[in-house]
Design a protein around this motif. Sequence first.
Motif, PDB file in Angstrom:
ATOM      1  N   ASP A   1       0.833  -1.207   0.000  1.00 30.53           N
ATOM      2  CA  ASP A   1       0.000   0.000   0.000  1.00 30.53           C
ATOM      3  C   ASP A   1       0.866   1.254   0.000  1.00 30.53           C
ATOM      4  OD1 ASP A   1      -2.386  -1.428   0.061  1.00 30.53           O
ATOM      5  OD2 ASP A   1      -2.486  -1.426   2.246  1.00 30.53           O
ATOM      6  N   LEU A   2       1.888   1.254   0.848  1.00 27.01           N
ATOM      7  CA  LEU A   2       2.760   2.430   0.943  1.00 27.01           C
ATOM      8  C   LEU A   2       3.483   2.690  -0.372  1.00 27.01           C
ATOM      9  CD1 LEU A   2       3.775   4.622   2.876  1.00 27.01           C
ATOM     10  CD2 LEU A   2       5.648   3.093   3.502  1.00 27.01           C
ATOM     11  N   ASP A   3       4.006   1.639  -0.979  1.00 20.10           N
ATOM     12  CA  ASP A   3       4.707   1.799  -2.256  1.00 20.10           C
ATOM     13  C   ASP A   3       3.772   2.335  -3.334  1.00 20.10           C
ATOM     14  OD1 ASP A   3       7.051   0.895  -1.118  1.00 20.10           O
ATOM     15  OD2 ASP A   3       6.848  -1.158  -1.859  1.00 20.10           O
ATOM     16  N   SER A   4       2.538   1.833  -3.347  1.00 24.91           N
ATOM     17  CA  SER A   4       1.568   2.278  -4.357  1.00 24.91           C
ATOM     18  C   SER A   4       1.242   3.749  -4.202  1.00 24.91           C
ATOM     19  CB  SER A   4       0.285   1.443  -4.255  1.00 24.91           C
ATOM     20  OG  SER A   4       0.536   0.085  -4.523  1.00 24.91           O
ATOM     21  N   ILE A   5       1.118   4.200  -2.962  1.00 21.47           N
ATOM     22  CA  ILE A   5       0.785   5.601  -2.709  1.00 21.47           C
ATOM     23  C   ILE A   5       1.973   6.515  -2.988  1.00 21.47           C
ATOM     24  CG2 ILE A   5       0.143   7.242  -0.897  1.00 21.47           C
ATOM     25  CD1 ILE A   5      -1.514   4.974   0.358  1.00 21.47           C
ATOM     26  N   LEU A   6       3.160   6.112  -2.527  1.00 20.57           N
ATOM     27  CA  LEU A   6       4.340   6.958  -2.728  1.00 20.57           C
ATOM     28  C   LEU A   6       4.719   7.069  -4.195  1.00 20.57           C
ATOM     29  CD1 LEU A   6       6.701   5.981   0.241  1.00 20.57           C
ATOM     30  CD2 LEU A   6       4.913   7.736   0.127  1.00 20.57           C
ATOM     31  N   ALA A   7       4.378   6.052  -4.975  1.00 21.26           N
ATOM     32  CA  ALA A   7       4.696   6.088  -6.408  1.00 21.26           C
ATOM     33  C   ALA A   7       3.968   7.224  -7.121  1.00 21.26           C
ATOM     34  CB  ALA A   7       4.332   4.750  -7.050  1.00 21.26           C
ATOM     35  N   LEU A   8       2.902   7.729  -6.516  1.00 23.67           N
ATOM     36  CA  LEU A   8       2.153   8.831  -7.116  1.00 23.67           C
ATOM     37  C   LEU A   8       2.830  10.179  -6.885  1.00 23.67           C
ATOM     38  CD1 LEU A   8      -1.429   7.700  -6.036  1.00 23.67           C
ATOM     39  CD2 LEU A   8      -0.399   7.492  -8.318  1.00 23.67           C
ATOM     40  N   GLY A   9       3.806  10.220  -5.970  1.00 20.68           N
ATOM     41  CA  GLY A   9       4.495  11.475  -5.687  1.00 20.68           C
ATOM     42  C   GLY A   9       3.700  12.339  -4.731  1.00 20.68           C
ATOM     43  N   PRO A  10       4.038  13.630  -4.618  1.00 17.04           N
ATOM     44  CA  PRO A  10       3.276  14.534  -3.758  1.00 17.04           C
ATOM     45  C   PRO A  10       1.798  14.522  -4.153  1.00 17.04           C
ATOM     46  CG  PRO A  10       5.317  15.567  -4.460  1.00 17.04           C
ATOM     47  CD  PRO A  10       5.179  14.301  -5.262  1.00 17.04           C
ATOM     48  N   ARG A  11       0.909  14.571  -3.163  1.00 19.25           N
ATOM     49  CA  ARG A  11      -0.523  14.469  -3.433  1.00 19.25           C
ATOM     50  C   ARG A  11      -1.317  15.517  -2.650  1.00 19.25           C
ATOM     51  NH1 ARG A  11       1.746  10.508  -0.625  1.00 19.25           N
ATOM     52  NH2 ARG A  11       0.933  10.070   1.455  1.00 19.25           N
ATOM     53  N   PRO A  12      -1.013  16.802  -2.869  1.00 14.44           N
ATOM     54  CA  PRO A  12      -1.802  17.826  -2.180  1.00 14.44           C
ATOM     55  C   PRO A  12      -3.250  17.802  -2.655  1.00 14.44           C
ATOM     56  CG  PRO A  12      -0.432  18.820  -3.884  1.00 14.44           C
ATOM     57  CD  PRO A  12      -0.014  17.387  -3.775  1.00 14.44           C
ATOM     58  N   MET A  13      -4.136  18.270  -1.825  1.00 15.89           N
ATOM     59  CA  MET A  13      -5.550  18.335  -2.190  1.00 15.89           C
ATOM     60  C   MET A  13      -5.708  19.085  -3.516  1.00 15.89           C
ATOM     61  SD  MET A  13      -8.603  20.168  -0.067  1.00 15.89           S
ATOM     62  CE  MET A  13      -9.934  20.977  -0.971  1.00 15.89           C
ATOM     63  N   GLY A  14      -6.561  18.559  -4.370  1.00 11.84           N
ATOM     64  CA  GLY A  14      -6.814  19.177  -5.663  1.00 11.84           C
ATOM     65  C   GLY A  14      -5.942  18.651  -6.775  1.00 11.84           C
ATOM     66  N   SER A  15      -4.976  17.783  -6.445  1.00  9.27           N
ATOM     67  CA  SER A  15      -4.087  17.250  -7.477  1.00  9.27           C
ATOM     68  C   SER A  15      -4.616  15.936  -8.029  1.00  9.27           C
ATOM     69  CB  SER A  15      -2.685  17.023  -6.894  1.00  9.27           C
ATOM     70  OG  SER A  15      -2.705  15.996  -5.914  1.00  9.27           O
TER      71      SER A  15
ATOM     72  N   ALA B   1      -2.800  13.333  -8.309  1.00 14.56           N
ATOM     73  CA  ALA B   1      -2.244  12.302  -7.432  1.00 14.56           C
ATOM     74  C   ALA B   1      -3.153  12.053  -6.234  1.00 14.56           C
ATOM     75  CB  ALA B   1      -0.845  12.705  -6.970  1.00 14.56           C
ATOM     76  N   ALA B   2      -3.748  13.108  -5.691  1.00 15.84           N
ATOM     77  CA  ALA B   2      -4.687  12.947  -4.574  1.00 15.84           C
ATOM     78  C   ALA B   2      -5.928  12.185  -5.033  1.00 15.84           C
ATOM     79  CB  ALA B   2      -5.069  14.304  -4.000  1.00 15.84           C
ATOM     80  N   ARG B   3      -6.398  12.501  -6.232  1.00 15.12           N
ATOM     81  CA  ARG B   3      -7.572  11.792  -6.759  1.00 15.12           C
ATOM     82  C   ARG B   3      -7.266  10.316  -6.936  1.00 15.12           C
ATOM     83  NH1 ARG B   3      -9.539   9.441 -10.879  1.00 15.12           N
ATOM     84  NH2 ARG B   3      -7.642   9.725 -12.099  1.00 15.12           N
ATOM     85  N   LYS B   4      -6.086   9.995  -7.438  1.00 17.67           N
ATOM     86  CA  LYS B   4      -5.708   8.596  -7.639  1.00 17.67           C
ATOM     87  C   LYS B   4      -5.510   7.879  -6.310  1.00 17.67           C
ATOM     88  CE  LYS B   4      -3.661   8.999 -12.254  1.00 17.67           C
ATOM     89  NZ  LYS B   4      -2.450   8.838 -13.079  1.00 17.67           N
ATOM     90  N   THR B   5      -5.025   8.599  -5.297  1.00 20.22           N
ATOM     91  CA  THR B   5      -4.891   8.001  -3.972  1.00 20.22           C
ATOM     92  C   THR B   5      -6.260   7.647  -3.413  1.00 20.22           C
ATOM     93  OG1 THR B   5      -2.885   9.285  -3.542  1.00 20.22           O
ATOM     94  CG2 THR B   5      -3.980   8.305  -1.642  1.00 20.22           C
ATOM     95  N   ALA B   6      -7.217   8.554  -3.570  1.00 21.63           N
ATOM     96  CA  ALA B   6      -8.583   8.277  -3.111  1.00 21.63           C
ATOM     97  C   ALA B   6      -9.167   7.073  -3.841  1.00 21.63           C
ATOM     98  CB  ALA B   6      -9.466   9.510  -3.328  1.00 21.63           C
ATOM     99  N   ALA B   7      -8.895   6.968  -5.131  1.00 24.46           N
ATOM    100  CA  ALA B   7      -9.388   5.834  -5.909  1.00 24.46           C
ATOM    101  C   ALA B   7      -8.753   4.533  -5.424  1.00 24.46           C
ATOM    102  CB  ALA B   7      -9.104   6.045  -7.390  1.00 24.46           C
ATOM    103  N   TYR B   8      -7.482   4.585  -5.061  1.00 23.58           N
ATOM    104  CA  TYR B   8      -6.798   3.398  -4.548  1.00 23.58           C
ATOM    105  C   TYR B   8      -7.401   2.964  -3.209  1.00 23.58           C
ATOM    106  CZ  TYR B   8      -3.080   0.336  -2.825  1.00 23.58           C
ATOM    107  OH  TYR B   8      -2.384  -0.746  -2.327  1.00 23.58           O
TER     108      TYR B   8
END
Length: 199
Positions: free
Chosen positions: A47-61, A63-70
Amino acid sequence: MNPRADRAASLAVLGFCAILPLFTVGDSGRLSLGRATPFSVARMQRDLDSILALGPRPMGSEAARKTAAYIQEQLEAVGLRVHIQEFETPPPPGMTDENADKPESRIRIQNGRIRGRNLWATLPTEVRYTRCGVILSGHYDTKNMRKFIGAVDGGSSTILLLELARVLRENPFHSLPVSLLFFDGEEAFTQAWAPFGRY
């Protein structure tokens, strides 16, 4: 910031928290050791590797949307119904997007608003309570800082909640409903928390 150090610190936090779901409250009101499937470090690392692979994920990005989907995907994989609360806020005065050069991590402003999403799922219990329940929460977004990938700040609570969902789903010995909340927009958009760090 050292990603390896971040990961090590994150797993250290999880090691301390891993014993929490092993305890349950019996009829006597005393804490007792339950029989639970142990936490899986391998799953948490995945899980950690999958999330960190997206890079910085500030709200509105993105990467944040993909983290929520994950997060939604992992919760639904164990049969939980995921609720999504979408919200928006105007950017604070003087905000500078520290990751504007990164397509996945830049903060997207649409019609003068930044959009975010909170997620939650409730682990059912056979005992029905109308007024009682347990809420465990964390945030998955990262601060608006360059190269801030948030393995500890944001990542650790996210993967802990995901693993709790798996363990408690497989071992529903909890006597109260347990709701898992994943917040977006916990971090400030500016470097200083005040006066524009609270929303």
